[in-house]
Design a protein around this motif. Structure first.
Motif, PDB file in Angstrom:
ATOM      1  N   THR A 199       0.829  -1.044   0.395  1.00 11.34           N
ATOM      2  CA  THR A 199      -0.086   0.214  -0.136  1.00 11.34           C
ATOM      3  C   THR A 199       0.801   1.187  -0.171  1.00 11.34           C
ATOM      4  O   THR A 199       2.416   1.064   0.599  1.00 11.34           O
TER       5      THR A 199
ATOM      6  N   SER B 160       0.955   5.137   1.147  1.00  7.10           N
ATOM      7  CA  SER B 160       0.024   6.493   1.293  1.00  7.10           C
ATOM      8  C   SER B 160       0.816   7.669   1.608  1.00  7.10           C
ATOM      9  O   SER B 160       2.174   6.935   2.117  1.00  7.10           O
TER      10      SER B 160
ATOM     11  N   ALA C  66      -1.058   1.528  -6.368  1.00  3.42           N
ATOM     12  CA  ALA C  66      -1.025  -0.154  -6.129  1.00  3.42           C
ATOM     13  C   ALA C  66       0.098  -1.069  -6.953  1.00  3.42           C
ATOM     14  O   ALA C  66       0.555  -0.299  -8.153  1.00  3.42           O
TER      15      ALA C  66
END
Lengths: 1054, 602
Positions: B486, B488, B496
């Motif tokens: 992931t 962030s 992705a």
């Protein structure tokens, strides 16, 4: 019988006593008819002091008298009688009465060294009756040299005696080798016989040269074989001064002066230093020195710190001796003391000796004599042994490395003289610490206390037979202390190798020797012309040596010095004890017929505990004949010839200088075993050697042919000796095939030959009125040849330790050659542009046909060092190493001149060595920086190095050193030198001025040592051998500079 | 006359006493005649036989210097060390070679002295004497084995050197020499201790068996070529494998970290040459492992190492992706000169030219626990026999006898699987997302083993870069299944990616390698380089395979292609057939008149 108590003021009563003795011992003489009375006064010459106690005899009779206190005698004599005047230590005089009633005589002091009697082993012979090769050292001349030990002044004095001292370290012990080295791996030191006791390794510095009455050097087998077992290296016989009959004579002399270094090395100036550094490492150098707009030119006139001057000083030195000697006919005594104090030319190095001595001789009745001698010496040597690197593997622990390497300027505000180190230049292999501070903080102290006492008893069994029993006990206690505080390379936290912090060590050793020497001497003349002296004897000796010591690290309180050792953590301890015994029987017969045909035969049997019982005993015979030709009628017409003697001798002598227990099978225990399971290492025990029960005495056979010629009443004395020595059964620390699991073993294997010629010439050039000029010249040639080594071995190779990269052998000792030849690559200058192809501008490719220098061809550039490709295979590798030079001189000698006019005496002594070379290893580092160390100063000679502007062959370019670790002829230099070794000028006040001071002599003197030297050697001193041994001579690295000494002295006799 | 007679009598009496007078008894050492009588004395003498392992010519220095220097995996980077054989410009006078010869024979003589005396006191327990005998026999065989490997057939001694005179000894044939090695080791095998009792410093049953396997492989290979010995090699290796005491350390790096920490792991490290301490006490039993052959360090906090060994391109290229032996053996970092222990900077992968400037990295001082560290020595042991070696020897022997059987391939796979990464093999960016102004944080599911940073370009994530690591090369983590990735932060969104992880199949021997006996042998040859590099085995492996000279010339070709003609090229070019053996040391040649020089060295 008259019995006498020892008395110190005997001379007062002596005349009467002597007369009584005379009457008792000479009864039954017929008193002839025409008697008359003769009187006279005996005076001392020079000075004219009346002499009491002089024996005045009527020649050919047993009658005589002694002079009284005023030097007067009275005798009744026949007309035509001849009077003989004698007094110990003075030349005998004869005067015919010839009608006179007053016969006055002056007696001249007899120069002991010129005496007619030569002390040899177990006795003395008249010089005329000598059959062997014996050199007498002129002690009177030798003691003019202001040195600590007689060994320091011996070089060049006697033909055939080679003295090589390692360097000028105060307290250093020179090596004496007589007629070439007999042994390759073992000691070549002669045997010393001091007051009749043979000692192998005496502390020679413990003997005050002033105390030596006579020193004779026995060189050929005939002379030495009486000491058979240990005499193969020659014998030095030393007799010390004893009391003499006469009133107490007080001798006092003192001298004071200083020493300085005659030569220091010229180093690069700051400008040259930075120029060189910039060539080496432009980036770093610019960063450091070319800041704030400074350029190389800015350093043109920057003053340099002269580190050599910082650590050197004018070393004061003082020598004082006092002695009182005297005695009666039956009691003679001598008491003396001395102080020698030398501050070395390198700061914080010095040598001191205190010494006291007492001798007593007592006659008990007519037949018995006893005597004793006691000597106490305390020696203190202080300071770092400059030529070694104690306590560390770093090269920087060598003092001169530190001094020469240290930068001459800092380049910034940092004061190099105050900073303890040059921190940017400290690496594990170069602990560049401040030379001055480190020397100041060095603590290396060696103390040695020698106590020796001996006693003898001599008993005349009959008139012809004398028994002499004697014993000696000698104790030597040595203590060595080392303490390295945080300002020494060995103890500094700045030293990355130092994990022991401030550390120190102490070591003690105790050497005890007792020995007993006993002889029976028979002396008789048969039928007037056959003179026979026979000596038989027995001796025993035991030596015990014990050592112990420990070292401690991380000493918490630095200011306590060596006494703070107990507070540290001990890390190693030593303790050893060992000993040996020797027992001997010996005999000698001296026979001569009319002093014309002389024969000497000696034999000695020695048993040594150093060998297994079956091999213990060695037998050493010798024989010599001599012919005093001047006695023959055919030489009588040659009036000029006063002495002509031909000598021939042959004999075998031995050597047992191996370890005490070499023949044993030994196991050695060590704590350095193996760690199991990460535990503290277990101890180990391992075989240390292979037992060799066959180990036995080394034997040297020596043939000597000598000729002595005296002309014009011996005003010219010439001696020539030819000798050949062959040493068999060499006690060799022989190499073993490594597959045995042992590196070496003591074996009796190998043969060595020394042959040589020795010439000496003594002349009285002028003797006119008050002026005399005497000369003494000697020269000796010795050729040493290895004949055989251990099985199959063709040569020995030996390395010396200094820089770890240069650990490959520098020396080769091959069969058919002398020992200790220099071995390495031949320096062939520097690669020049012409040696290269230049495919592109600035690109240089070494021409194909030219050999590389041991590094990769591609790396070689113009200016790089070039070596000879001996085998022509295009590579310079170990196959191209050759013998480059010799470590032993071709000849060496001395030339002494003595001038005297009235009370003024000038003597000058020249000494030389010719034909030997010196490997100046300092230049490896300081003339081209072979190890590529940073910011290291260089000798000024390296300014003349190759560069495009200066295409020299003298020195390679910056960084052009080629492969590291190659020994080459580049730094091998001619070590020949001629040295004005000792000069002394003295003035004795005329007797008339000093008599009222109750003095018999007052002399002022100036003496100088090592005054001038003529040599091509570029190092500080050509008299150097920093790793001295037969196999590794003539090596110079960080040697202690030999000082020039100037002393002012005063000598007073009362 | 009477007096004379009595005097003579006195002398005679004194002389009679002379026999005793001259018998001075040693007070400072022992003689073999009065030793070897107690268990402690036998043990002390045995320590001396072991001591040779820590000799400066063997594992304290000489061999540490030599390992790899003389093989194809590495070379010494010093031009100043001229006294070593690794330059291939040496002669019979080379001191390192002589010292090696001498040390081995010293060990043999110590063993012989002990073996001669071990039964001196028959009252001692037989088992105790046998244990001592077993170790001494084995070590004697081991030292003779080292001689046979390096010099060929050599003189054999089975009794202590007794005389200084008859020291000439004839060379035995190579077969006779090896037969003696085998005889000693086989005799030792039942006598030495079981593995369970001993630590790796003392010779145990597995050490003897494993070494027997090594000896047999050497006999089976060049130059002796005794093919029948493959069976024996297989047997001995199998005995070690079946013993049950041994298994591979799950982490390749940990083997050497344990060595640095002075910890034993007898499962993997069966026998080690032992070093101890830092020289700050009375002992000088420290060694040079990691002090000479580690990554360069001048930082005393890390432990200093001048780093004398650089790797070759051949070695660098021998590894496949995922093989963690590479980052451990070839460091991707440089130690900093200052800073705390282990302070380092990571380096980009070297260019083919620069590969030759990278130090070997297997032995690292930063893990040492003994402080302060000596700058001139280290306490790190030297691995003499590892279980991985036994497995590879087993595979090689089986392959030689019956080809690449499952058993043989299985043994190699065991070694490879242990070495393989279990982390992320590859990352696929399935969507670059949009709007990223700075690199988003990358996180992985199922633990936080892996660490990476995202690479962005034009607001999109274009890839990820794993954080460098000194042990495993990059922090790609350890997973049993592929983790989710992931992104962030970073001001954007939508990025992705998917990950693939390494599997056992990646580690296993590829099918092509197991096609034939020959291909599998070649694979094992490379595998031994990967697994056992810089452990002092390479040169003799190459020799017994008969490929030493071509292998060295192969490196020379690579250097010429990669670099040109650097100074170290010459040492690879110089290798010739005669270098399969060292010359008999000149000192032995000179002093032992029955000695014959090796071919090419006359």
């Amino acid at each position: 019988m008259i019995t006498q108590k020892p008395s110190w003021c005997i001379p007062l009563r002596m005349g009467g006593v002597m007369l009584m003795l005379f009457l008792l011992t000479a009864p039954g003489q017929l008193w002839a008819q025409q008697q008359k009375t003769v009187t006279g006064t005996v005076r001392e010459q020079p000075g004219g002091t009346p002499m009491p106690g002089v024996r005045v005899m009527v020649k050919g009779t047993a009658r005589g008298a002694n002079t009284n206190e005023q030097g007067k005698y009275t005798l009744s004599v026949q007309e035509g009688a001849v009077l003989e005047f004698s007094f110990i230590g003075y030349r005998k005089e004869e005067r015919p009465v010839a009608g006179k009633t007053i016969v006055d005589v002056s007696l001249e002091k007899e120069d002991v060294t010129l005496s007619n009697v030569v002390v040899i082993g177990y006795g003395a012979v008249k010089k005329q009756d000598l059959t062997g090769s014996v050199s007498q050292v002129k002690m009177k001349e030798l003691t003019k040299a202001p040195v600590a030990s007689f060994t320091d002044a011996l070089a060049g004095r006697v033909a055939g005696v080679q003295v090589s001292s390692n360097d000028g370290q105060p307290g250093g012990v020179p090596n004496i080798v007589i007629r070439g080295a007999n042994s390759l791996t073992q000691s070549n030191a002669p045997l010393y016989v001091i007051d009749g006791f043979p000692v192998e390794n005496p502390e020679n510095a413990a003997i005050n040269p002033e105390e030596i009455e006579s020193m004779n050097i026995l060189k050929d087998a005939s002379a030495t074989a009486i000491y058979g077992s240990r005499a193969a290296n020659g014998v030095v016989v030393i007799e010390t001064k004893r009391g003499k009959t006469g009133k107490p004579a007080i001798t006092f002399n003192t001298s004071y002066g200083f020493q300085e270094v005659p030569k220091t090395m010229e180093m690069m100036s700051p400008y040259e230093f930075i120029k060189y550094q910039y060539e080496r490492r432009p980036d770093i150098t610019a960063e450091k020195y070319f800041t704030d707009g400074k350029t190389l030119e800015s350093y043109r006139n920057t003053p340099a710190i002269n580190w050599q001057n910082e650590v050197l000083r004018k070393g004061p030195m003082s020598i004082s001796n006092i002695a009182i000697r005297g005695g009666s006919d039956v009691t003679r005594y001598a008491i003396s003391g001395s102080l020698y104090d030398q501050k070395g030319v390198v700061i914080n190095t010095d040598f001191k000796r205190y010494q006291a001595r007492f001798t007593l001789d007592q006659d008990i009745g007519k037949k018995l004599k006893v005597g004793l001698t006691a000597n106490y010496s305390r020696l203190k040597t202080f300071g770092q042994p400059v030529a070694s690197n104690p306590g560390s593997s770093s090269i920087s622990t060598y003092l001169w490395f530190r001094v020469w390497a240290y930068r001459p300027l800092s380049g910034d505000e940092v004061s190099l003289t105050d900073e303890i180190a040059d921190p940017e230049n400290i690496t594990p292999s170069d602990i560049r610490m401040n030379p001055l501070i480190t020397v100041q903080n060095d603590f290396t102290r060696d103390l040695s206390t020698v106590f020796s006492g001996n006693a003898y008893l001599s008993y005349s069994i009959t008139d012809n037979l004398v028994l002499r029993l004697s014993g000696i006990a000698n104790g030597e206690f040595r203590k060595s202390e080392r303490y390295y505080n945080s300002k020494t390379p060995q103890g500094s936290p700045l030293n990355p190798n130092n994990l022991r912090g401030v550390n120190g060590s102490v070591g003690n050793s105790e050497i005890n020797i007792w020995s007993s020497e006993n002889t029976l001497t028979y002396n008789k003349t048969f039928n007037e012309h056959h003179s026979l002296t026979a000596v038989g004897g027995f001796s025993a000796q035991e030596t015990r040596v014990a050592t112990n010591g420990y070292a401690a690290q991380n000493l918490p309180n630095e200011n306590l010095g060596i006494s703070g050792m107990d507070e540290g953590v001990p890390y190693t301890g030593t303790a050893t004890s060992e000993g040996n015994t020797l027992m001997s029987f010996f005999g000698r017969i001296n026979y001569n017929y009319r002093s014309r045909y002389l024969l000497t035969a000696t034999f000695r049997g020695d048993g040594s505990s150093k060998f297994a019982p079956e091999r213990r005993w060695g037998y050493f015979p010798s024989a010599a004949i001599a012919w005093n030709m001047q006695e023959e009628s055919f030489l009588q017409p040659l009036k000029a010839v006063s002495n002509a003697k031909l000598r021939l001798s042959y004999g075998i002598t031995g050597n047992n200088r191996v370890g005490n227990f070499e023949w044993f099978d030994r196991l050695t225990q060590s704590i350095q075993g193996y760690s199991f399971n990460n535990g503290t290492p277990s101890s180990t025990i391992n075989p240390a050697n292979i037992a060799n029960k066959d180990l036995r005495w080394e034997r040297t056979a020596q043939l000597n042919l000598g000729y002595d010629l005296g002309l014009f009443r011996n005003r010219i004395e010439f001696t020539v000796d030819l000798y050949r020595k062959i040493t068999n059964d060499l006690l060799l620390r022989a190499d073993l095939p490594p597959s045995t699991g042992f590196g070496t073993a003591f074996k009796n294997i190998g043969r060595l030959k020394n042959e040589g010629i020795e010439l000496s010439l003594n002349t009285v050039n002028i003797s006119k009125g008050d002026f005399t000029w005497q000369s003494n010249f000697n020269i000796s040639f010795n050729k040493n040849t290895i004949l055989e080594l251990t099985e199959g071995q063709q040569f020995l190779q030996n390395a010396v330790s200094f820089e770890s990269q240069f650990s490959s052998p520098l020396y080769l000792s091959a069969i058919g050659q002398p020992a200790g030849m220099f071995f390495g690559y031949l320096f062939d200058g520097v690669y020049q542009y012409a040696d290269f192809d230049s495919p592109a501008p600035g690109v240089y490719v070494l021409k194909k046909e030219l050999p590389a220098n041991g590094t990769g061809r591609t790396a070689i550039q113009p200016g790089d060092v070039k070596y000879k490709d001996i085998n022509g295979d295009g590579l310079v590798n170990s196959l191209d190493m050759v013998v480059m030079g010799r470590g032993q001189p071709i000849h060496a000698g001395g030339f002494m001149n003595n001038f005297s006019y009235k009370g003024i005496t000038l003597s000058a002594f020249l000494q030389w060595s010719y034909g030997n070379q010196i490997y100046n290893a300092n230049r490896l580092t300081f003339e081209g920086n072979s190890n590529g160390r940073h910011e290291m100063n260089q000798f000024a000679s390296y300014v003349n190095r190759w560069s495009p502007e200066n295409q020299t062959n003298a020195n390679y370019r910056t960084n052009g050193h080629g492969p590291i670790g190659y020994h080459s002829s580049r730094v091998l230099e001619d070590g020949s030198y001629l040295r004005l070794k000792t000069v002394s000028l003295s003035y004795s006040l005329p007797a008339r001025y000093i008599r009222r001071l109750s003095m018999s002599n007052l002399t002022f003197s100036i003496s100088a040592q090592n005054l001038l030297t003529w040599t091509k050697y570029s190092g500080m001193d050509p008299e150097v051998s920093a790793r001295n041994s037969v196999l590794t001579p003539g090596f110079d690295f960080s040697a202690y500079p030999r000082a020039r000494t100037l002393m002012f002295g005063l000598n007073a006799n009362f | 006359m009477k007096k004379l007679c009595s005097l003579l009598a006195i002398i005679a009496v004194t002389a009679g006493a002379c026999k005793d007078f001259l018998d001075v008894k040693p007070s400072d050492f022992l003689s073999s005649s009065n030793y070897y009588t107690t268990p402690a004395e036998l043990e002390t003498a045995l320590t001396g036989v072991y001591n040779i392992l820590s000799h400066s010519a063997l594992y304290r220095g000489g061999v540490v210097y030599l390992n790899g220097f003389e093989g194809d995996e590495a070379y010494i980077n010093r031009s100043t060390l001229i006294n070593y054989p690794f330059t291939f410009d040496y002669t019979a006078t080379n001191p390192t070679i002589e010292n090696f010869w001498f040390a081995c024979y010293t060990g043999i003589n110590r063993a012989n002295t002990l073996l001669q005396n071990v039964d001196k006191n028959t009252a001692l327990d037989q088992a105790l004497r046998d244990k001592v005998r077993g170790q001494a026999l084995f070590l004697r065989g081991y030292y003779l084995f080292l001689l046979a490997q390096n010099f060929g057939g050599v003189p054999i001694f089975v009794a202590p050197t007794a005389s200084v005179e008859s020291t000439d000894a004839k060379r035995a044939t190579l077969k006779e020499t090896y037969d003696q090695v085998l005889a000693d080791m086989e005799k030792a095998e039942p006598l030495v201790e079981e593995v369970t009792i001993a630590k790796s410093s003392r010779v145990n049953k597995s050490a003897v068996r494993g070494l027997l396997a090594r000896v047999c492989l050497n006999m089976a290979g060049q130059p002796l070529n005794d093919q029948s010995k493959y069976e024996a090699a297989r047997k001995w290796a199998k005995m070690v494998i079946d013993d049950g005491s041994h298994s591979l350390n799950p982490s390749y790096a940990d083997i050497f970290i344990k060595i640095a920490r002075d910890e034993y792991d007898i499962r993997e490290c069966i026998w080690e040459a032992e070093f101890w301490g830092n020289g700050m006490d009375a002992y000088s039993m420290a060694g040079n492992n990691a002090r000479i052959n580690g990554p360069a360090s001048s930082n005393p906090n890390t432990g200093t190492c001048p780093a004398y060994i650089n790797i070759t391109g051949k070695f660098y290229n021998a590894f496949e992706a995922g093989d963690l032996r590479k980052p451990w053996s070839i460091p991707n970092f440089k130690y900093l000169a200052t800073g705390p222990r282990g302070a380092k900077t990571y380096e980009a992968p070297p260019t083919p030219t620069n590969v030759y400037l990278v130090n070997t990295g297997k032995y690292r001082r930063e893990y040492e626990t003994l402080t302060p560290q000596n700058i001139n020595s280290s306490p790190q042991n030297w691995p003499l026999l590892r279980f991985a070696d036994v497995l590879l020897m087993y595979a090689e022997a089986v392959n030689a006898i019956s080809g690449p059987t499952a058993e043989a391939v299985g043994a190699v796979n065991l070694v490879r699987r242990r070495a393989w990464s279990k982390g992320i093999k590859a990352v696929t960016i399935t969507s670059g997302g949009a709007g990223y102004t700075s690199a988003p944080t990358v996180s992985f599911s199922a633990g936080s083993d892996a660490q990476a940073t995202a690479v962005i370009a034009a607001g999109k994530v274009t890839g990820i870069t794993f954080a460098p690591d000194a042990v495993v090369g990059a922090l790609t983590g350890s997973y049993t299944s592929a983790p989710a990735i992931t992104f962030s932060g970073g001001g954007g969104s939508g990025a992705a990616a998917t990950a693939a992880i390494y599997t056992e199949a990646d580690a296993d021997v590829p099918a092509a390698a197991t096609a034939t006996k020959e291909s599998f042998l070649q694979f094992i040859q490379q595998e031994r380089l990967r697994e056992l590099n810089t452990e002092g085995l390479r040169k003799h492996d190459l020799i017994r395979w008969g490929i030493f000279v071509p292998a060295m010339h192969e490196v020379a070709n690579m250097i010429q292609q990669d670099v040109g003609a650097p100074s170290y090229l010459q040492r690879f070019l110089s290798v010739a057939e005669r270098h399969n053996l060292w010359p008999i040391p000149a000192k032995e040649m000179t002093l032992n008149r029955q000695m014959v020089q090796n071919p090419g060295w006359e």
